[in-house]
Design a protein around this motif. Structure first.
Motif, short mmCIF file in Angstrom:
data_model
loop_
_atom_site.label_atom_id
_atom_site.label_comp_id
_atom_site.label_asym_id
_atom_site.label_seq_id
_atom_site.Cartn_x
_atom_site.Cartn_y
_atom_site.Cartn_z
N GLY A 27 119.81 38.92 67.89
CA GLY A 27 118.45 38.86 68.39
C GLY A 27 117.88 40.24 68.67
O GLY A 27 118.49 41.26 68.32
N THR A 28 116.74 40.28 69.31
CA THR A 28 116.08 41.54 69.66
C THR A 28 116.10 41.65 71.18
O THR A 28 115.28 41.04 71.87
N THR A 31 113.11 41.95 73.66
CA THR A 31 112.13 40.87 73.79
C THR A 31 112.61 39.75 74.72
O THR A 31 111.90 38.78 74.93
N PHE A 32 113.82 39.92 75.25
CA PHE A 32 114.41 38.87 76.08
C PHE A 32 114.13 39.07 77.56
O PHE A 32 114.33 40.16 78.10
N ARG A 53 111.54 41.38 80.49
CA ARG A 53 112.04 42.03 79.29
C ARG A 53 111.89 43.54 79.35
O ARG A 53 112.66 44.26 78.73
N ARG A 99 116.27 34.52 77.03
CA ARG A 99 115.23 33.77 76.32
C ARG A 99 114.18 34.74 75.81
O ARG A 99 113.91 35.77 76.44
N SER A 100 113.65 34.43 74.66
CA SER A 100 112.56 35.23 74.14
C SER A 100 111.35 35.05 75.03
O SER A 100 111.10 33.96 75.55
N THR A 102 107.19 36.42 75.43
CA THR A 102 106.08 37.22 74.90
C THR A 102 105.33 37.96 76.00
O THR A 102 104.60 38.92 75.72
#
Length: 125
Positions: A27-28, A31-32, A53, A99-100, A102
């Motif tokens: 993952g990235t 962004t988490f 994040r 968790r991602s 935004t």
């Protein structure tokens, strides 16, 4: 595939300290939103600390506020939980979660898709 692995659990006397760490792979990471949760025998899992994040916003359960501190290192893809002045009631399996997200400053306590296997923390004399 995102994987999380915790370390640092163990047996500690009341009033003592422990530091938990969690390495996140896949993952990235940036962004988490990241969290630590715990589950004691016979009780539901509860979130104890969450970090945004960007690492600028933190939130804690009332039961641990002032004693626990969550941090993240985006260069090493790790999240840590420093636990001080531990009490017998802190005994539980501790999990890290990701968790991602935004929203940069959000510190959610639901919707976590990725979980580690857990590490046992026992506070006893």
């Amino acid at each position: 595939q995102v994987q999380l692995v915790e370390s640092g659990g163990g047996l500690v006397q009341p009033g003592g300290s422990l530091r938990l760490s969690c390495v996140v792979s896949g993952g990235t990471f940036g962004t988490f939103a990241l969290a630590w949760a715990r589950q004691a025998p016979g009780k539901e899992r509860e979130f104890v600390a969450v970090i945004s994040r960007g690492g600028t916003v933190r939130n804690y359960a009332d039961s641990v506020r002032g004693r626990f501190a969550i941090s993240r290192d985006n260069a090493k893809n790790t999240v840590s939980l420093q636990m001080n002045n531990l009490e017998a009631e802190d005994t539980a399996v501790y999990y890290c979660a990701a968790r991602s997200n935004t929203v940069a400053g959000a510190v959610p306590t639901s919707g976590y898709a990725y979980w580690g296997p857990g590490t046992q923390v026992t506070v006893s004399s």
